[in-house]
Design a protein around this motif. Structure first.
Motif, PDB file in Angstrom:
ATOM      1  N   ALA A 286       0.687  -1.251   0.131  1.00 25.91           N
ATOM      2  CA  ALA A 286       0.049  -0.020   0.225  1.00 25.91           C
ATOM      3  C   ALA A 286       0.803   1.234   0.063  1.00 25.91           C
ATOM      4  O   ALA A 286       0.643   2.354  -0.733  1.00 25.91           O
ATOM      5  CB  ALA A 286      -0.882   0.080   0.995  1.00 25.91           C
ATOM      6  N   MET A 287       1.809   1.153   0.637  1.00 28.90           N
ATOM      7  CA  MET A 287       2.853   2.308   0.886  1.00 28.90           C
ATOM      8  C   MET A 287       3.500   2.802  -0.674  1.00 28.90           C
ATOM      9  O   MET A 287       3.630   3.826  -0.869  1.00 28.90           O
ATOM     10  CB  MET A 287       4.027   1.934   1.787  1.00 28.90           C
ATOM     11  CG  MET A 287       4.789   3.055   2.016  1.00 28.90           C
ATOM     12  SD  MET A 287       6.210   2.743   3.116  1.00 28.90           S
ATOM     13  CE  MET A 287       6.732   4.448   3.852  1.00 28.90           C
ATOM     14  N   LEU A 288       3.515   1.798  -1.597  1.00 30.32           N
ATOM     15  CA  LEU A 288       4.381   2.000  -2.658  1.00 30.32           C
ATOM     16  C   LEU A 288       3.588   1.880  -3.997  1.00 30.32           C
ATOM     17  O   LEU A 288       3.969   2.189  -5.087  1.00 30.32           O
ATOM     18  CB  LEU A 288       5.467   0.663  -3.053  1.00 30.32           C
ATOM     19  CG  LEU A 288       6.476   0.666  -1.826  1.00 30.32           C
ATOM     20  CD1 LEU A 288       7.408  -0.437  -1.870  1.00 30.32           C
ATOM     21  CD2 LEU A 288       7.390   1.986  -1.713  1.00 30.32           C
ATOM     22  N   ALA A 289       2.107   1.817  -3.709  1.00 27.92           N
ATOM     23  CA  ALA A 289       1.048   1.591  -4.890  1.00 27.92           C
ATOM     24  C   ALA A 289       0.984   3.139  -5.286  1.00 27.92           C
ATOM     25  O   ALA A 289       0.938   4.204  -4.350  1.00 27.92           O
ATOM     26  CB  ALA A 289      -0.209   1.140  -4.465  1.00 27.92           C
ATOM     27  N   PRO A 290       0.979   3.394  -6.461  1.00 29.60           N
ATOM     28  CA  PRO A 290       0.792   4.755  -7.071  1.00 29.60           C
ATOM     29  C   PRO A 290      -0.612   5.023  -6.881  1.00 29.60           C
ATOM     30  O   PRO A 290      -1.617   5.020  -7.834  1.00 29.60           O
ATOM     31  CB  PRO A 290       1.215   4.620  -8.491  1.00 29.60           C
ATOM     32  CG  PRO A 290       0.791   3.225  -8.892  1.00 29.60           C
ATOM     33  CD  PRO A 290       1.288   2.579  -7.457  1.00 29.60           C
ATOM     34  N   HIS A 291      -1.215   5.593  -5.756  1.00 30.97           N
ATOM     35  CA  HIS A 291      -2.652   5.923  -5.498  1.00 30.97           C
ATOM     36  C   HIS A 291      -3.131   6.950  -6.202  1.00 30.97           C
ATOM     37  O   HIS A 291      -4.406   7.200  -6.502  1.00 30.97           O
ATOM     38  CB  HIS A 291      -2.751   6.166  -4.015  1.00 30.97           C
ATOM     39  CG  HIS A 291      -2.393   5.008  -3.105  1.00 30.97           C
ATOM     40  ND1 HIS A 291      -3.132   3.967  -3.082  1.00 30.97           N
ATOM     41  CD2 HIS A 291      -1.363   4.751  -2.104  1.00 30.97           C
ATOM     42  CE1 HIS A 291      -2.563   2.995  -2.048  1.00 30.97           C
ATOM     43  NE2 HIS A 291      -1.357   3.526  -1.546  1.00 30.97           N
ATOM     44  N   VAL A 292      -2.266   7.961  -6.754  1.00 35.16           N
ATOM     45  CA  VAL A 292      -2.694   9.273  -7.357  1.00 35.16           C
ATOM     46  C   VAL A 292      -1.480   9.580  -8.321  1.00 35.16           C
ATOM     47  O   VAL A 292      -0.267   9.393  -8.051  1.00 35.16           O
ATOM     48  CB  VAL A 292      -2.872  10.281  -6.424  1.00 35.16           C
ATOM     49  CG1 VAL A 292      -1.718  10.832  -5.498  1.00 35.16           C
ATOM     50  CG2 VAL A 292      -3.686  11.765  -6.945  1.00 35.16           C
ATOM     51  N   VAL A 293      -1.786  10.359  -9.334  1.00 40.23           N
ATOM     52  CA  VAL A 293      -0.965  10.636 -10.458  1.00 40.23           C
ATOM     53  C   VAL A 293      -0.741  12.317 -10.177  1.00 40.23           C
ATOM     54  O   VAL A 293      -1.804  12.730 -10.080  1.00 40.23           O
ATOM     55  CB  VAL A 293      -1.470  10.460 -11.788  1.00 40.23           C
ATOM     56  CG1 VAL A 293      -0.243  11.073 -12.862  1.00 40.23           C
ATOM     57  CG2 VAL A 293      -1.245   8.855 -12.010  1.00 40.23           C
ATOM     58  N   ALA A 301       5.237  16.126 -13.033  1.00 41.13           N
ATOM     59  CA  ALA A 301       3.977  15.769 -13.337  1.00 41.13           C
ATOM     60  C   ALA A 301       3.658  14.473 -14.235  1.00 41.13           C
ATOM     61  O   ALA A 301       4.847  14.062 -14.778  1.00 41.13           O
ATOM     62  CB  ALA A 301       3.699  16.980 -14.300  1.00 41.13           C
ATOM     63  N   GLY A 302       2.836  13.617 -13.775  1.00 43.44           N
ATOM     64  CA  GLY A 302       2.553  12.595 -14.440  1.00 43.44           C
ATOM     65  C   GLY A 302       3.234  11.294 -13.390  1.00 43.44           C
ATOM     66  O   GLY A 302       3.005  10.095 -13.840  1.00 43.44           O
ATOM     67  N   TRP A 309       6.222   8.272  -1.111  1.00 38.48           N
ATOM     68  CA  TRP A 309       7.123   8.215  -1.948  1.00 38.48           C
ATOM     69  C   TRP A 309       6.209   8.595  -3.382  1.00 38.48           C
ATOM     70  O   TRP A 309       5.251   8.181  -3.680  1.00 38.48           O
ATOM     71  CB  TRP A 309       7.358   6.797  -2.244  1.00 38.48           C
ATOM     72  CG  TRP A 309       8.110   5.951  -1.068  1.00 38.48           C
ATOM     73  CD1 TRP A 309       7.587   5.468  -0.047  1.00 38.48           C
ATOM     74  CD2 TRP A 309       9.520   5.895  -1.017  1.00 38.48           C
ATOM     75  NE1 TRP A 309       8.662   5.161   1.083  1.00 38.48           N
ATOM     76  CE2 TRP A 309       9.999   5.268   0.252  1.00 38.48           C
ATOM     77  CE3 TRP A 309      10.498   6.250  -1.794  1.00 38.48           C
ATOM     78  CZ2 TRP A 309      11.182   5.011   0.760  1.00 38.48           C
ATOM     79  CZ3 TRP A 309      11.805   5.945  -1.238  1.00 38.48           C
ATOM     80  CH2 TRP A 309      12.163   5.593   0.038  1.00 38.48           C
ATOM     81  N   TYR A 310       7.167   9.194  -4.103  1.00 40.58           N
ATOM     82  CA  TYR A 310       6.824   9.021  -5.715  1.00 40.58           C
ATOM     83  C   TYR A 310       7.291   7.770  -6.277  1.00 40.58           C
ATOM     84  O   TYR A 310       8.116   7.166  -5.747  1.00 40.58           O
ATOM     85  CB  TYR A 310       7.520  10.141  -6.353  1.00 40.58           C
ATOM     86  CG  TYR A 310       7.270  11.774  -5.849  1.00 40.58           C
ATOM     87  CD1 TYR A 310       6.073  12.191  -6.609  1.00 40.58           C
ATOM     88  CD2 TYR A 310       7.864  12.497  -5.028  1.00 40.58           C
ATOM     89  CE1 TYR A 310       5.638  13.377  -6.356  1.00 40.58           C
ATOM     90  CE2 TYR A 310       7.296  13.733  -4.775  1.00 40.58           C
ATOM     91  CZ  TYR A 310       6.244  14.144  -5.362  1.00 40.58           C
ATOM     92  OH  TYR A 310       6.038  15.569  -4.938  1.00 40.58           O
TER      93      TYR A 310
END
Length: 374
Positions: A286-293, A301-302, A309-310
């Protein structure tokens, strides 16, 4: 704004042999080729303002590079060494996020809880905001720096006085509808960690993260404390170094106002975190999932954002990274999961550390394309 290093200049830096940068401390390196590449980049590629700071890197759990460059204290010509400590700013956010997830693993909270359940004071506007929204910068709570805090950051404030700056502000958007970086959100997360963890934020982080990661050179600076080996922070104006602006640190806050560390300690932090020694497998995912862009037109950007974390690509590889900025100090950490490579770069005068990270990664991966990516 710092100029972005042209890719061709980075290529030249890694292709043309030179001697190591003046002032470089003795390296700890299992790979002299990596050291030579990084030294050439530092010596050749950073223009009129030479890099001042430290670079540490591990591969497969082994420290393969750790070196200091430039001056920790320009007034006395004290060189930077691997032992030199720097303020790390927003790199602290990933530690705050880990603390929240540890408390979730212990059953003390859930990231989908409304934040008002865990705060002593809560604005009516924050009713729909969850801990997940705070972690991912999607809460809509305005950033404290957008409310004039930067101009008054030298004033001593308690936690409640900091929260007062944004407590009555309306949300900028519906929670979860967009990304907008908010230090205010992480200030609130610090209180949530304190209340759910049953002790002060700094104490929880020391015992739950610094100690198990072996981060003996990492801590919190409270203005009055004497911190050995702490570099002085500088800004460069018109080619001249000046001391960075003063910031009060009466109150340790979870967005990173007072955390200091070394490159080697941050590499240790990344190793223990990403190898699954601190969090449950589900919490780490969950910590490393890209929840939002991240939207907009900035350099990130993107890119996706997890919890502190990015999440993006660099040199054709997946990477988790985050920068940090405190007046006079800049930091950048990156972890390449497929290669088990962790890189930390800390500086007391160089604002653009992304090219340094790319050069270090290029050296360890043996690629000739260090300018690729952002």
């Amino acid at each position: 704004m710092a100029m972005r290093l042209p890719p061709v200049l980075v290529l030249l830096a890694l292709a043309c042999p030179r001697t190591a940068a003046p002032g470089a401390a003795q390296a700890t390196s299992a790979d002299t080729g990596v050291a030579a590449h990084i030294d050439r980049f530092i010596a050749d590629s950073l223009g009129a303002v030479p890099f001042s700071g430290t670079i540490a890197m591990s591969r497969g759990g082994e420290l393969v590079f750790s070196r200091g460059y430039g001056l920790a204290h320009r007034e006395e010509d004290v060189p930077v060494t691997p032992r030199t400590r720097f303020l790390i700013g927003s790199v602290t956010k990933q530690m705050t996020a880990a603390a929240v997830l540890m408390l979730q693993d212990r059953g003390r909270l859930n990231v989908h809880d409304p934040i008002c359940r865990h705060l002593s004071r809560c604005s009516a506007a924050w009713g729909p905001v969850t801990i997940h929204h705070l972690l991912t910068h999607t809460s809509g709570i305005p950033d404290i720096f957008a409310l004039g805090f930067g101009a008054t950051r030298a004033m001593p404030r308690t936690h409640d006085q900091l929260v007062d700056i944004f407590l009555a502000e309306p949300l900028g958007f519906a929670p979860g509808s967009r990304f907008q970086y908010s230090n205010s959100a992480y200030i609130l997360l610090g209180e949530i960690v304190e209340r759910a963890g049953g002790r002060p934020y700094a104490s929880f982080i020391r015992d739950s993260i610094f100690a198990p990661a072996g981060m003996a050179s990492t801590g919190f600076w409270d203005n009055a404390a004497v911190v050995k080996h702490l570099a002085t922070g500088y800004v460069v104006r018109d080619g001249t170094h000046r001391r960075g602006p003063y910031e009060d640190r009466t109150t340790v806050t979870a967005e990173g106002n007072s955390t200091y560390s070394t490159g080697e300690d941050l590499v240790s932090w990344m190793r223990i975190l990403h190898r699954g020694h601190l969090l449950s497998p589900g919490s780490l995912r969950a910590m490393l999932a890209p929840h939002v862009v991240r939207d907009g037109d900035g350099p990130r950007a993107g890119q996706g954002y997890g919890y502190g974390w990015y999440v993006h690509q660099e040199l054709g590889r997946p990477v988790y990274s985050h920068p940090g900025i405190i007046p006079g100090y800049w930091s950048y950490v990156a972890y390449f999961p497929n290669d088990d490579v962790a890189i930390a770069v800390l500086s007391n005068s160089s604002p653009n550390l992304a090219p340094v990270i790319r050069a270090a990664a290029s050296a360890v991966f043996g690629t000739s394309r260090p300018g690729v990516g952002r």
